[in-house]
Design an enzyme around this catalytic site. Sequence first.
Site, PDB file in Angstrom:
ATOM      1  N   LYS A 126       0.869  -1.177   0.000  1.00  0.00           N
ATOM      2  CA  LYS A 126       0.000   0.000   0.000  1.00  0.00           C
ATOM      3  C   LYS A 126       0.899   1.217   0.000  1.00  0.00           C
ATOM      4  CE  LYS A 126      -4.487   0.621   0.173  1.00  0.00           C
ATOM      5  NZ  LYS A 126      -5.576  -0.304  -0.147  1.00  0.00           N
ATOM      6  N   ASP A 166      -6.895   4.103  -4.650  1.00  0.00           N
ATOM      7  CA  ASP A 166      -7.577   3.920  -3.374  1.00  0.00           C
ATOM      8  C   ASP A 166      -8.240   5.279  -3.112  1.00  0.00           C
ATOM      9  OD1 ASP A 166      -7.592   1.773  -1.036  1.00  0.00           O
ATOM     10  OD2 ASP A 166      -7.397   3.685  -0.019  1.00  0.00           O
TER      11      ASP A 166
END
Length: 444
Positions: A126, A166
């Site tokens: 991430k 995201d």
Amino acid sequence: MSYIDEVKARLEQKNPNEPLYHQAMGEILNSLRLAIDKHEDEYRKTKLLERLLEPERSISFRVTWVDDNGEVQVNRGYRIQFNSALGPYKGGLRFHPSVNRSMLNFLALEQTFKNALTGQAIGGAKGGSDFDPKGKSDGEIMRFCQSFMTELYRHIGPNTDVPAGDIGVGGREIGFLYGQYKRLTNTVDGTLSGKGLAYGGSEVRTEATGYGLVYIAQEALEKIGKTFRGATVVVSGSGNVATYAVEKAQHLGANVVTVSDSSGYVYDPNGIDVAVLKQVKEVERARISVYAERVPTAVYYPGEKVWGVQCDIALPCAIQNELELDDAKKLVQNGVIGVFEGANMPTTREATAYLQKNGVVFIPGKASNAGGVAVSALEMGQNASRKHRSFEDVDAELKEIMHTIYTEISQAAMDYNVPGNFVVGANIAGFRKVIKAMREEGYV
Ligand code: GLU
């Protein structure tokens, strides 16, 4: 002290001021107790949990850019390459002022388990930045993305690490990031998923997280004799996940009555008008209150959350920890039958426990929102083979993947005598896959 508690205490000490990471780690470790206790000696000896919970690589970097007023701005960029046991690092980038290491460690850990559940060869990662895209011009967004990629490009690649979107990173940002990646590397290798259809993107990627969420929810509901048809559904959020969850739930005959953003929610008893929602959020990038200005039947509730609205099914699709214990109590009081997470960890641990105790079907995000990253992996496959698959073809595979995830998490819960506990099921099923690869790859 048990091995799990020892590791947990040590890691909390080693990562102070990381409450989100502690929360995600705690939830996972708690679920794994049954699976780990059986092999405690072996895992302790090989430091399996210490290895699993220490990111393989964490990168933090300066991002300097110039705003429209000619002022120099400095943000912090990150990429947490958490685990590559199953394949190249894979996971989104989040641009939001709240982004910090704790948030990204939590998200990267969740991603590692989620990606394992998809059954595809992808590791977990991430990244993101504390940059706030809200109110920025297209030019500012582009300059920020270019500066961000000017550092990130050296750490990524189609066989190394494939970032995606995201919160705060959608099609526009992926385009700017990929454009700069190509300029710096002089390669067109597909690195970054969620690309536009014109330059290597996959059909269904935009819809995948929301559609996948509804597919797995529908399967879980069918098992208890329920369905989306005729059900009243409450959705939080109004970004990519929420929008396509609303769309698919409506395809299946549900009445979806809410959407929200960080300033409040909209209630529309006639059912959310997806065309208006897309116009307001995707085209105009406006606040959700604008929806209520456009649609006469809709009412806007500033500063409130959606969970007090009567519903059969709740789909939290906004952000972590948005559904707290009091909210869970309201949902149960109003007779909710299922809560399916579209966001990553939107339900607190107390709220999750309350819902489960009260017989609500609950599927955690690492299983129920895995459709997005699953189709990202299909995008990687299409880029590698230079083949474009049709919408129907990718959608059918997405459905199949969500079905497999449902089957695996149900089976894992059954294996440990907690049938219907999809939190334990998802954590154990993901864990098994990651550690099998880690054990076979040696002490790395
Ligand atoms: N950010 C999404 C997630 O939380 C998608 C990641 C991806 O497509 O790589 O799973």
